[in-house]
Scaffold this active site. Structure first.
Site, PDB file in Angstrom:
ATOM      1  N   LYS A 112       0.824  -1.213   0.000  1.00 31.89           N
ATOM      2  CA  LYS A 112       0.000   0.000   0.000  1.00 31.89           C
ATOM      3  C   LYS A 112       0.859   1.264   0.000  1.00 31.89           C
ATOM      4  CE  LYS A 112      -3.508  -2.708   0.870  1.00 31.89           C
ATOM      5  NZ  LYS A 112      -4.790  -2.846   0.256  1.00 31.89           N
TER       6      LYS A 112
HETATM    7  C1  LIG Z   1      -0.777  -7.775   2.431  1.00 36.70           C
HETATM    8  C2  LIG Z   1      -1.925  -7.691   1.487  1.00 36.70           C
HETATM    9  N1  LIG Z   1      -1.991  -8.565   0.478  1.00 36.70           N
HETATM   10  C3  LIG Z   1      -3.010  -8.528  -0.398  1.00 36.70           C
HETATM   11  C4  LIG Z   1      -4.045  -7.641  -0.270  1.00 36.70           C
HETATM   12  C5  LIG Z   1      -5.135  -7.626  -1.291  1.00 36.70           C
HETATM   13  O1  LIG Z   1      -4.989  -6.556  -2.182  1.00 36.70           O
HETATM   14  P1  LIG Z   1      -6.247  -5.967  -2.933  1.00 36.70           P
HETATM   15  O2  LIG Z   1      -7.201  -5.537  -1.867  1.00 36.70           O
HETATM   16  O3  LIG Z   1      -5.739  -4.842  -3.739  1.00 36.70           O
HETATM   17  O4  LIG Z   1      -6.808  -7.075  -3.741  1.00 36.70           O
HETATM   18  C6  LIG Z   1      -4.032  -6.720   0.787  1.00 36.70           C
HETATM   19  C7  LIG Z   1      -5.090  -5.709   1.003  1.00 36.70           C
HETATM   20  O5  LIG Z   1      -5.565  -5.033   0.204  1.00 36.70           O
HETATM   21  C8  LIG Z   1      -2.925  -6.730   1.663  1.00 36.70           C
HETATM   22  O6  LIG Z   1      -2.842  -5.839   2.639  1.00 36.70           O
HETATM   23  N1  LIG Z   2      -6.536  -5.247   2.418  1.00 38.49           N
HETATM   24  C1  LIG Z   2      -6.884  -3.903   2.540  1.00 38.49           C
HETATM   25  C2  LIG Z   2      -8.344  -3.652   2.438  1.00 38.49           C
HETATM   26  C3  LIG Z   2      -8.618  -2.318   1.805  1.00 38.49           C
HETATM   27  O1  LIG Z   2      -8.117  -2.348   0.519  1.00 38.49           O
HETATM   28  P1  LIG Z   2      -7.896  -1.111  -0.428  1.00 38.49           P
HETATM   29  O2  LIG Z   2      -6.743  -1.506  -1.270  1.00 38.49           O
HETATM   30  O3  LIG Z   2      -9.147  -0.930  -1.159  1.00 38.49           O
HETATM   31  O4  LIG Z   2      -7.581   0.099   0.396  1.00 38.49           O
HETATM   32  C4  LIG Z   2      -6.232  -3.327   3.775  1.00 38.49           C
HETATM   33  O5  LIG Z   2      -5.145  -3.713   4.065  1.00 38.49           O
HETATM   34  O6  LIG Z   2      -6.780  -2.501   4.445  1.00 38.49           O
END
Ligand SMILES: Cc1ncc(COP(=O)(O)O)c(C=O)c1O
Ligand SMILES: N[C@@H](CCOP(=O)(O)O)C(=O)O
Length: 463
Positions: A112
């Site tokens: 993120k």
């Molecule tokens: C460590 C981790 N892996 C995978 C995901 C999944 O990613 P996305 O929500 O973009 O599918 C998340 C949260 O979004 C995460 O924090």
């Molecule tokens: N896995 C995410 C959930 C929110 O996902 P986002 O990519 O839409 O912000 C988290 O870690 O909070």
């Protein structure tokens, strides 16, 4: 560049307004009106370039003339200087023809940071230019929240309110959020699941009086400003594998579908991606959808990869829009079905289009732990549980095309699960070593939109 809503009723916006809006006013998500193309020669020329330079080449196609080139360059240089690896997102070979793209070298140890370090600076710039303040809200299952809080802390233009599901994140994830005591940071532990947090965030956006009064803006991947920054590492990874002369496949640990949708965007822009493989944990709604053609909710089970414990996968709406030939009416019907009966059938054209580009697989709890243990034994590499979900699924999809699994988090964010699976203590880096002894600040709130809105109204400086 203009942006349209997946539900077709919201105004068409430019980049800055789409970023400030977060969610479109009709409840849809913004996508670019057309996909800008990156030609083979330009892709080839990305080889060896600094990450921030590639980021500029990609992101400037979406900002157009709304952000001055020097300003965008400065934002990107600053954003990626906060990463602890010179390549920003390094790629390593895990086993023959299978690579891990490490996306966790930013300040909070998860992918993120790549988008959030960019987005906070971009929002700050847009707001400062307009002389405005905004109220940022976000729902998190653990990683978005800490990355957002780190990126927005101390900023004058924004107050940030992050909702996390009480007791459902790892302790490290919680502490990374709740020990940030800056005046503009507010943590809400909601008595509910991540989906409840996300539902409240979306409901606040759909409460137009509240939205306008506090100048609401969002940092979840519903915001196009998140996705655009995540497209970049698909290009840098593919280029270091030999693109555009060679196709590459990606496996992505998936929850809210933002990360893998960024891969779809890269492909739509001309990157020769072969397969995009959705890897889910036991909360396997997306894998079931791919198998059956029906999106059907059936409750969330807590797992050792908590950031992916999601049923309502927001960005899947963007893919449905694309798959249905950009038919906003079809998207509205599907989303109404989800709201009214907890499920919907994908139109045949959408399913066929999606199956052409995507595959899917699931990793259960025991398999996640076994993957951490066997990978450590075979290659000495310690996976976090989310990346392990990806690695296990990727192994079932290995072929002649090189496979890149996205390494979405550092194992030290999930020490208990990693220790149980491998016997190894995953140590936090020096700048977080005293995390467990820092003071915490958070408010526990009921799963109630009104209570959350009152909490925010009483504290935001943007109203
Ligand atoms: C460590 C981790 N892996 C995978 C995901 C999944 O990613 P996305 O929500 O973009 O599918 C998340 C949260 O979004 C995460 O924090
Ligand atoms: N896995 C995410 C959930 C929110 O996902 P986002 O990519 O839409 O912000 C988290 O870690 O909070």
């Amino acid at each position: 560049m203009q942006f349209v809503s997946t539900r077709g009723q919201a105004p068409v916006l430019g980049f800055s307004d789409a970023v400030l809006a977060g969610l479109a006013s009709d409840g849809g998500l913004y996508v670019p009106q057309t996909w800008p193309q990156v030609g083979a020669a330009e892709i080839a020329a990305f080889a060896g370039k600094p990450y921030a330079e590639v980021a500029y080449a990609i992101i400037s196609r979406f900002t157009g003339d709304e952000v001055a080139p020097q300003k965008l360059k400065a934002i990107l240089d600053e954003a990626y200087a906060s990463f602890r690896h010179p390549s920003v997102t390094p790629l390593l070979e895990l086993e023959p023809n299978h690579f891990v793209l490490e996306l966790f070298h930013g300040p909070t140890l998860a992918f993120k940071d790549v988008a959030m370090q960019f987005l906070s600076r971009m929002m700050d710039h847009i707001l400062a230019e307009r002389g405005l303040k905004a109220t940022i809200v976000g729902a998190t299952s653990g990683d978005t929240g800490s990355a957002a809080i780190e990126a927005f802390r101390g900023r004058d233009t924004t107050d940030i309110f992050i909702l996390h599901p009480q007791g459902r994140t790892s302790p490290v994830q919680r502490l990374q959020m709740t020990t940030v005591l800056d005046h503009n940071v507010h943590n809400i532990a909601l008595e509910g699941t991540f989906d409840d947090c996300q539902n409240i965030v979306k409901a606040m956006f759909n409460n137009h009086r509240f939205r306008d009064r506090v100048r609401l803006s969002g940092v979840n991947s519903i915001n196009w400003g998140r996705i655009v920054a995540q497209i970049v590492y698909y290009f840098t990874a593919a280029v270091s594998m030999g693109s555009p002369h060679r196709k590459v496949s990606f496996t992505v640990p998936t929850g809210n579908f933002g990360d893998i949708f960024a891969g779809y965007c890269a492909k739509a822009m001309g990157l020769p991606i072969d397969r995009l493989v959705i890897a889910t944990n036991a909360n396997d709604i997306l894998r079931r959808t791919m198998d059956t053609g029906r999106y059907e909710m059936d409750g969330v089970a807590p797992t050792i990869s908590p950031s992916m414990d999601i049923q309502i996968s927001s960005n899947f709406e963007r893919l449905l829009f694309e798959g249905a030939g950009r038919d906003a009416g079809a998207v509205v019907r599907m989303m109404d079905g989800l709201k009214q009966s907890g499920g919907f059938a994908l139109p045949e054209n959408a399913l066929a289009t999606i199956r052409r580009d995507f595959a899917a697989g699931t990793t259960g709890e025991a398999e996640t732990k076994a993957t951490i243990a066997t990978t450590l034994k075979a290659s000495g590499y310690l996976l976090d549980p989310h990346t392990a979900v990806g690695v296990h699924v990727a192994r079932a999809h290995l072929g002649a095309t090189p496979m890149v699994t996205l390494g979405t988090a550092h194992p030290a964010k999930f020490p208990a699960a990693v220790k149980e699976a491998s016997g190894v203590d995953a140590a936090l880096p020096a700048w977080l070593a005293d995390l467990h002894s820092r003071e915490e600040r958070l408010a526990v709130l009921a799963n109630d939109q009104h209570a959350v809105e009152e909490f925010i109204s009483a504290r935001t400086r943007a109203a």
